[in-house]
Design a protein around this motif. Structure first.
Motif, PDB file in Angstrom:
ATOM      1  N   ALA A  66      37.622  30.216  49.838  1.00  0.00           N
ATOM      2  CA  ALA A  66      37.045  31.370  50.534  1.00  0.00           C
ATOM      3  C   ALA A  66      36.905  32.559  49.594  1.00  0.00           C
ATOM      4  N   VAL A  67      37.921  32.772  48.759  1.00  0.00           N
ATOM      5  CA  VAL A  67      37.849  33.862  47.782  1.00  0.00           C
ATOM      6  C   VAL A  67      36.666  33.636  46.850  1.00  0.00           C
ATOM      7  N   PHE A  68      36.545  32.405  46.353  1.00  0.00           N
ATOM      8  CA  PHE A  68      35.446  32.106  45.434  1.00  0.00           C
ATOM      9  C   PHE A  68      34.090  32.256  46.124  1.00  0.00           C
ATOM     10  N   GLN A  69      33.954  31.708  47.339  1.00  0.00           N
ATOM     11  CA  GLN A  69      32.675  31.821  48.063  1.00  0.00           C
ATOM     12  C   GLN A  69      32.295  33.279  48.279  1.00  0.00           C
ATOM     13  N   LYS A  70      33.255  34.078  48.712  1.00  0.00           N
ATOM     14  CA  LYS A  70      32.973  35.488  48.975  1.00  0.00           C
ATOM     15  C   LYS A  70      32.610  36.218  47.687  1.00  0.00           C
ATOM     16  N   GLY A  78      24.507  41.454  44.184  1.00  0.00           N
ATOM     17  CA  GLY A  78      24.477  42.591  43.280  1.00  0.00           C
ATOM     18  C   GLY A  78      25.716  43.463  43.316  1.00  0.00           C
ATOM     19  N   ASP A  79      26.737  43.056  44.026  1.00  0.00           N
ATOM     20  CA  ASP A  79      27.964  43.833  44.098  1.00  0.00           C
ATOM     21  C   ASP A  79      29.038  43.180  43.219  1.00  0.00           C
ATOM     22  N   GLY A  80      28.765  43.185  41.921  1.00  0.00           N
ATOM     23  CA  GLY A  80      29.668  42.558  40.968  1.00  0.00           C
ATOM     24  C   GLY A  80      31.037  43.208  40.919  1.00  0.00           C
ATOM     25  N   ALA A  81      31.084  44.529  41.127  1.00  0.00           N
ATOM     26  CA  ALA A  81      32.370  45.225  41.073  1.00  0.00           C
ATOM     27  C   ALA A  81      33.291  44.754  42.198  1.00  0.00           C
ATOM     28  N   ALA A  82      32.766  44.621  43.399  1.00  0.00           N
ATOM     29  CA  ALA A  82      33.571  44.145  44.529  1.00  0.00           C
ATOM     30  C   ALA A  82      33.976  42.688  44.312  1.00  0.00           C
ATOM     31  N   ALA A  83      33.066  41.893  43.771  1.00  0.00           N
ATOM     32  CA  ALA A  83      33.370  40.485  43.497  1.00  0.00           C
ATOM     33  C   ALA A  83      34.494  40.378  42.474  1.00  0.00           C
ATOM     34  N   PHE A  84      34.405  41.181  41.411  1.00  0.00           N
ATOM     35  CA  PHE A  84      35.439  41.146  40.378  1.00  0.00           C
ATOM     36  C   PHE A  84      36.786  41.596  40.947  1.00  0.00           C
ATOM     37  N   GLN A  85      36.779  42.635  41.751  1.00  0.00           N
ATOM     38  CA  GLN A  85      38.018  43.127  42.348  1.00  0.00           C
ATOM     39  C   GLN A  85      38.669  42.049  43.215  1.00  0.00           C
ATOM     40  N   ASP A  88      40.147  39.451  40.904  1.00  0.00           N
ATOM     41  CA  ASP A  88      41.303  40.010  40.216  1.00  0.00           C
ATOM     42  C   ASP A  88      42.516  40.075  41.146  1.00  0.00           C
ATOM     43  N   GLN A  89      42.298  40.449  42.400  1.00  0.00           N
ATOM     44  CA  GLN A  89      43.388  40.471  43.379  1.00  0.00           C
ATOM     45  C   GLN A  89      43.910  39.061  43.643  1.00  0.00           C
ATOM     46  N   ALA A  90      43.000  38.100  43.695  1.00  0.00           N
ATOM     47  CA  ALA A  90      43.409  36.711  43.924  1.00  0.00           C
ATOM     48  C   ALA A  90      44.287  36.202  42.781  1.00  0.00           C
ATOM     49  N   LEU A  91      44.001  36.637  41.568  1.00  0.00           N
ATOM     50  CA  LEU A  91      44.816  36.213  40.424  1.00  0.00           C
ATOM     51  C   LEU A  91      46.261  36.678  40.561  1.00  0.00           C
ATOM     52  N   LEU A 117      33.193  32.403  36.858  1.00  0.00           N
ATOM     53  CA  LEU A 117      32.683  33.570  37.572  1.00  0.00           C
ATOM     54  C   LEU A 117      33.421  34.831  37.131  1.00  0.00           C
ATOM     55  N   TYR A 118      34.733  34.748  37.003  1.00  0.00           N
ATOM     56  CA  TYR A 118      35.543  35.880  36.557  1.00  0.00           C
ATOM     57  C   TYR A 118      35.062  36.363  35.188  1.00  0.00           C
ATOM     58  N   ASN A 119      34.899  35.429  34.256  1.00  0.00           N
ATOM     59  CA  ASN A 119      34.473  35.792  32.902  1.00  0.00           C
ATOM     60  C   ASN A 119      33.058  36.348  32.885  1.00  0.00           C
ATOM     61  N   ASP A 120      32.174  35.785  33.692  1.00  0.00           N
ATOM     62  CA  ASP A 120      30.801  36.284  33.782  1.00  0.00           C
ATOM     63  C   ASP A 120      30.796  37.723  34.299  1.00  0.00           C
ATOM     64  N   LEU A 121      31.563  37.990  35.338  1.00  0.00           N
ATOM     65  CA  LEU A 121      31.636  39.345  35.883  1.00  0.00           C
ATOM     66  C   LEU A 121      32.302  40.299  34.894  1.00  0.00           C
ATOM     67  N   LEU A 122      33.294  39.808  34.185  1.00  0.00           N
ATOM     68  CA  LEU A 122      33.964  40.615  33.162  1.00  0.00           C
ATOM     69  C   LEU A 122      32.946  41.108  32.134  1.00  0.00           C
ATOM     70  N   ARG A 123      32.087  40.197  31.677  1.00  0.00           N
ATOM     71  CA  ARG A 123      31.054  40.561  30.690  1.00  0.00           C
ATOM     72  C   ARG A 123      30.005  41.480  31.297  1.00  0.00           C
TER      73      ARG A 123
END
Length: 166
Positions: A66-70, A78-85, A88-91, A117-123
């Motif tokens: 669910a975390v990954f899907q969301k 286009g909300d990469g910041a929310a996706a990354f957050q 990051d919280q899941a980690l 996905l994490y690394n892509d958003l990080l970049r």
């Protein structure tokens, strides 16, 4: 075609079965996740899949699918910041992760997708305050013994529940 109980079925049939299942048992995390997967991945409609992933997260905040899907849906919108957050919280609670749809993606496959996905958003976000992830860092989940409680949350022993599905 989507895997459902060890069989490949048409997406429409899986959606119908899952909708019936959640109507009968609104707390069925796996069926909410499967609905999210069907819309997000199989039908390429992540916005619709997002609703189902959020419902699964309400029921089980540690449901890593669910975390990954969301996060993936948010990134696609286009909300990469929310996706990354969210990732990051899941980690931070990685030791509590629960996997429900192992017939679709093994924990190793899912953790690799998570790391990508994490690394892509990080970049994309230009974040230099975090290190890149490697799927091996996320590690394999603890092996479940036959007589342990099933990780799906059914309350049954693993051998009487999900062991037969693997």
């Amino acid at each position: 075609m989507v895997f459902f109980n060890g069989k490949r079925l048409p997406v429409s049939e899986v959606i119908a079965r899952c909708k019936a299942a959640v109507a009968a048992d609104p707390d069925s995390i796996a069926d909410w996740l499967r609905l999210g997967f069907c819309y997000h991945q199989a039908l390429s409609r992540p916005r619709y899949g997002l609703d189902y992933a959020e419902r699964a997260l309400d029921l089980e905040p540690n449901a890593v699918e669910a975390v990954f899907q969301k996060a993936d849906a948010l990134a696609l919108q286009g909300d990469g910041a929310a996706a990354f957050q969210l990732l990051d919280q899941a980690l931070e609670s990685k030791q509590n992760w629960r996997f429900f749809l192992t017939e679709i993606a093994s924990p190793a496959q899912l953790t690799a997708q998570f790391a990508n996905l994490y690394n892509d958003l990080l970049r994309r976000l230009g974040r230099t305050d975090r290190a890149s992830l490697h799927a091996a860092f996320l590690g394999a989940p603890k092996k479940v013994g036959r007589n342990d409680p099933c990780p799906c949350g059914s309350g049954k022993k693993y051998k009487k529940c999900c062991l037969a599905k693997h």
